[in-house]
Design an enzyme around this catalytic site. Structure first.
Site, PDB file in Angstrom:
ATOM      1  N   ASP A   1       0.819  -1.211   0.000  1.00 14.57           N
ATOM      2  CA  ASP A   1       0.000   0.000   0.000  1.00 14.57           C
ATOM      3  C   ASP A   1       0.856   1.265   0.000  1.00 14.57           C
ATOM      4  OD1 ASP A   1       0.914  -0.593   2.575  1.00 14.57           O
ATOM      5  OD2 ASP A   1      -1.078  -0.931   3.390  1.00 14.57           O
TER       6      ASP A   1
ATOM      7  N   GLU B   1      -9.872  -2.112   5.068  1.00 19.36           N
ATOM      8  CA  GLU B   1     -10.530  -1.830   6.343  1.00 19.36           C
ATOM      9  C   GLU B   1     -11.787  -2.697   6.481  1.00 19.36           C
ATOM     10  OE1 GLU B   1      -9.107  -0.042   8.485  1.00 19.36           O
ATOM     11  OE2 GLU B   1      -8.355   1.869   7.731  1.00 19.36           O
TER      12      GLU B   1
ATOM     13  N   ASN C   1      -8.036  -3.063  14.097  1.00 17.92           N
ATOM     14  CA  ASN C   1      -9.408  -3.400  13.705  1.00 17.92           C
ATOM     15  C   ASN C   1      -9.444  -4.587  12.741  1.00 17.92           C
ATOM     16  OD1 ASN C   1      -8.408  -2.293  11.377  1.00 17.92           O
ATOM     17  ND2 ASN C   1      -9.837  -0.565  11.276  1.00 17.92           N
TER      18      ASN C   1
ATOM     19  N   HIS D   1      -7.575  -4.904   9.995  1.00 17.59           N
ATOM     20  CA  HIS D   1      -7.243  -4.617   8.587  1.00 17.59           C
ATOM     21  C   HIS D   1      -5.943  -5.310   8.190  1.00 17.59           C
ATOM     22  CE1 HIS D   1      -5.089  -0.755  10.052  1.00 17.59           C
ATOM     23  NE2 HIS D   1      -4.148  -1.483   9.483  1.00 17.59           N
TER      24      HIS D   1
END
Ligand code: F6R
Length: 247
Positions: free
Chosen positions: A67, A143, A136, A138
């Protein structure tokens, strides 16, 4: 799925670096999928150390990073390209032409996503994908969502990710609000996945991701469906997994 419990961050980093270096030694032209963040920094440092001892040769290795922030150019101190240069690439004999990271300042986001998917396909896919995991759940910047996004795409970052990443910026207002990320299909098509995880604060999400249902609400849970996953984590991060023997 193999779970390797390390004593602490240093031990986790060395164990992860061992797996990455074995891949390079076994296949000097391998395609490595790489992650940024705090978790893999120690593993990259260990790889640099082994390179300096003449134990590793990166000259034919090809890399694709997961990313990149949208809006940051390669020279920006917080860009993932800059992170990779400063933690790994500029310390080893990587051929710059073999390095691939989404272009954060591409004029056309849609074309950039397509270009990146074409790069991965052109390399013949990823041999070993290194992953971290967000609080979370990810992976890369995928996400929690209502569906798994398959290919490279542009995401709007959640407040929790922006807050977690703000530690590296002068101010939270400087954290980009969107990023390019490989999709879930890009990731799970890797032949082998190495998930590195450290710290007690990741214990709950590790339990949810690997002992809970497979759901896009916890993106890392998709890794339960991949049959070549190695998790290398320190004892704190794996504390809740070790009581579950069904993985
Ligand atoms: C980074 C990436 C992210 C991180 C995750 C964990 O390229 O893809 O998914 O792996 O946010 O970050 P750290 O390791 O900083 O806890």
């Amino acid at each position: 799925m193999r779970i390797i419990t390390a004593k602490n961050y240093e031990d986790m980093s060395r164990k992860a670096a061992n797996i990455i270096s074995a891949q390079i030694i076994m296949n000097p032209k391998c395609v490595l999928g790489l992650a940024t963040g705090s978790t893999p920094m120690g593993a990259y440092k260990q790889l640099v150390d082994w390179y300096n001892k003449d134990d590793l040769d990166f000259s034919m290795v090809r890399t694709v990073n997961l990313d990149e922030y949208k809006g940051l150019d390669a020279n920006h101190e917080q860009s993932y390209r800059h992170f990779m240069d400063s933690h790994l690439f500029s310390h080893v004999n990587m051929n710059p032409d073999h390095v691939n990271i989404p272009n954060g300042i591409a004029a056309d986001s849609r074309l950039e996503c397509q270009r990146y998917d074409d790069v991965i396909a052109g390399l013949g896919g990823i041999d070993l994908q290194v992953l971290g995991i967000g609080l979370n759940g990810h992976i890369a910047f995928n996400e929690p969502d209502i569906a798994f996004e398959k290919k490279t795409h542009l995401v709007t970052l959640t407040q929790s990710t922006i807050a977690a990443n703000s530690r590296l910026f002068n101010d939270i207002s400087e954290v980009p609000t969107s990023a390019y990320t490989m999709g879930i299909k890009n990731i799970v098509q890797a032949k082998m996945i190495l998930l590195i995880v450290s710290g007690e604060e990741k214990a709950d999400i590790m339990y949810e991701a690997f002992c809970g249902p497979v759901t896009p609400a916890v993106p890392a849970s998709i890794l339960q469906m991949h049959n070549q996953v190695i998790i290398v984590g320190d004892a704190a991060a794996l504390a809740k997994l070790s009581i579950n023997t069904t993985i």
